[in-house]
Design a protein around this motif. Structure first.
Motif, short mmCIF file in Angstrom:
data_model
loop_
_atom_site.label_atom_id
_atom_site.label_comp_id
_atom_site.label_asym_id
_atom_site.label_seq_id
_atom_site.Cartn_x
_atom_site.Cartn_y
_atom_site.Cartn_z
N ARG A 66 49.86 -17.87 123.50
CA ARG A 66 49.41 -16.47 123.56
C ARG A 66 50.41 -15.68 124.40
O ARG A 66 50.64 -15.98 125.58
N PRO A 69 49.55 -9.49 126.87
CA PRO A 69 49.15 -8.25 126.18
C PRO A 69 50.19 -7.15 126.35
O PRO A 69 50.90 -7.09 127.36
N THR A 73 48.29 -3.91 122.24
CA THR A 73 46.97 -4.53 122.37
C THR A 73 45.92 -3.46 122.68
O THR A 73 44.84 -3.42 122.09
N SER A 85 39.92 -6.84 126.40
CA SER A 85 39.81 -8.25 126.77
C SER A 85 39.59 -9.15 125.56
O SER A 85 40.02 -10.31 125.57
N ALA A 88 42.92 -8.98 123.10
CA ALA A 88 44.03 -9.75 123.67
C ALA A 88 43.94 -11.24 123.33
O ALA A 88 44.93 -11.97 123.43
#
Length: 394
Positions: A66, A69, A73, A85, A88
Motif C-alpha cells: 500500500r 495516501p 486519495t 480513512s 486509503a
C-alpha cells in the motif's frame, strides 16, 4: 473448528508498534485452535522482508503493498462521499484475495482488525464476523476537529461524521465488536447504541520486557527521560513537542545534564527539529527499544490525545521504570497507583522532578509497576475472553 480469515490494515509482524503488537498477539492466539488465513497490507519494505515470522501462525497469507495516501486519495473520498480513512485502504487486489479465500476455504469466521478492513466484508456474510475496532476512530477525528482551525477543522469534522456512520453500520453487521478498553467500548456504545460490544484489553510480554536481561549500554551523562512510539503518528508528535516546549526546559534548569530521548521509527521533520534543542535526542529506528527503556531514569508518556490502552506505558511498566503519564495516556490502564499520573505542564514537571530528585521512590514505583503488569496484563489472560466469543457463547 472452521478456518478464520484475518484481515488487517497492516501486516502484524514484526510486532514493533502498537497496532501491530495487538494484531500479532491476536493472530497467534487464534492460530492455537484454528487455521488462519491472513490478508493484510504492508507499507514498510522492512515488514516485507520479515513476513516469514508469520509462518507458524498462518495457513496462507496474502500481503498487498500500500502506497502512502496522496491528494488524489482525498479527492476520491470527496467524490465518493466516503471517509478518507477507507478510501486509503481500498484495493482491488485485497478484494480479489478475500473473495478467493471465501470461495476456496472452509472459513466460518471473518476477523477484521481495524474498521478500514470492514469494506471487504461480503454483502451478506455467511460467516461469523468479529470486528476489532481497537479504538473509536471517529472520536479521534472529532477531537482533531475541536483543536483545528480553518479548513482542517472542516476536514476532520467531515471525517469524524462519515467514520461514525461507517462504525455504526459495521457494528450492526458484526456478531461482536471489540475495543481495547472498557472506557473505549462504553464510549462506542454511547455514540452508536450498538450492542454486542466487548472490551479485549492489550497485554504485555513480561518475559520479553524483563529488566533483568542484558541490554546494550546507552552512553551519555545525566538522567535520561524516554518516550517511545511511532514518530510519524500525530498524537506522538504532539506529545513530544508539548513536552519539549512546556516541560523539558524546566527539567533542564533543575538538572542541566538531563536528556530527553524520543525513540521510535519514522520521525517527521518536525520531530527531527526537536533534536536541535539542548538535551533532546531523536533516535529514529533502533534495534531494540528495551535498550533505551533499561537506560532510562524515567519513562514519560505526555500524550494529550490518546485512545485505548497505550502499549508504550505497559512496556515502561514491564521494564520496571517509573512512568509519568498524562491522564489520556493512563486512561484504560488498571494500574492501581503504580503510574504517576499528572495533568498539565506544571503538574507533569513536578512529577518528573520529584522522581528525579528521589531515585529510591522512582525505583520502588517501577518495581510496583512491573509487578502490576505481571499480575494484570499477561496476553493469555487478556485474550482468554476471545475464545468464548468465537464459540458464540459470550
Amino acid at each position: 473448528m472452521g478456518d478464520i480469515l484475518f484481515l488487517a490494515h497492516r501486516i502484524p509482524f514484526p510486532p514493533d508498534r502498537g497496532d501491530k503488537i495487538r494484531a500479532y498477539h491476536l493472530l497467534r492466539h487464534l492460530a492455537r485452535n484454528h487455521r488462519v488465513h491472513l490478508v493484510a497490507f504492508a507499507d514498510d519494505p522492512e515488514d516485507l522482508r520479515h513476513q516469514d515470522g508469520l509462518t507458524p501462525y498462518t495457513a496462507t497469507r496474502t500481503i498487498v503493498w500500500r502506497d502512502a495516501p496522496t491528494v488524489w486519495t482525498g479527492a476520491r473520498a470527496l467524490l465518493q462521499h466516503r471517509p478518507v480513512s477507507l478510501v486509503a485502504f481500498a484495493d482491488p487486489a485485497v478484494r480479489r484475495a478475500v473473495d478467493a479465500l471465501l470461495a476456496a476455504e472452509p472459513i466460518d469466521t471473518i476477523f477484521l482488525f481495524s474498521s478500514q478492513m470492514a469494506q471487504y466484508l461480503p454483502p451478506q456474510p455467511k460467516q461469523q464476523v468479529i470486528m476489532d475496532f481497537v479504538d473509536m476512530d471517529s472520536a479521534k477525528f472529532a477531537a482533531y476537529a475541536k483543536d483545528a482551525r480553518g479548513p482542517m477543522a472542516l476536514v476532520h469534522k467531515r471525517e469524524a461524521s462519515l467514520l461514525l456512520a461507517h462504525e455504526r453500520r459495521v457494528a450492526g453487521a458484526a456478531d461482536a465488536s471489540l475495543f481495547v478498553s472498557e472506557a473505549e467500548a462504553a464510549l462506542f456504545r454511547t455514540h452508536t447504541n450498538a450492542d454486542r460490544v466487548h472490551a479485549i484489553e492489550n497485554g504485555i510480554d513480561t518475559v520479553f520486557y524483563d529488566p533483568s536481561g542484558w541490554f546494550e549500554t546507552i552512553g551519555g551523562k545525566g538522567p535520561l527521560l524516554v518516550f517511545t512510539g511511532q514518530m510519524d503518528y500525530r498524537p506522538n508528535i504532539e506529545a513530544v513537542t508539548w513536552f519539549a516546549d512546556k516541560v523539558f526546559p524546566r527539567i533542564r534548569r533543575a538538572h542541566p545534564e538531563a536528556r530527553f530521548a524520543i525513540v521510535g521509527r519514522a520521525p517527521t521533520p518536525a520531530v527531527y527539529a526537536l533534536a536541535e534543542r539542548p538535551g533532546v535526542l531523536v533516535t529514529g529506528t533502533v534495534p531494540d527499544v528495551r535498550d533505551w527503556l533499561a537506560a532510562g531514569a524515567l519513562v514519560v508518556a505526555p500524550l494529550q490525545l490518546a485512545r485505548g490502552i497505550q502499549n508504550k506505558v505497559l512496556e515502561g511498566m514491564a521494564m520496571a521504570r517509573a512512568v509519568v503519564a498524562s491522564p489520556a495516556a493512563a486512561e484504560g490502564i488498571d494500574h492501581a497507583g503504580t503510574l504517576c499520573v499528572a495533568e498539565g505542564a506544571d503538574a507533569f514537571g513536578d512529577a518528573v522532578l520529584r522522581l528525579l530528585d528521589d531515585p529510591d521512590t522512582a525505583t520502588a514505583l517501577g518495581a510496583s509497576a512491573r509487578a502490576r503488569v505481571i499480575a494484570r496484563y499477561s496476553w493469555d489472560a487478556r485474550l482468554a475472553p476471545l475464545d468464548a466469543l468465537l464459540a458464540g457463547s459470550a
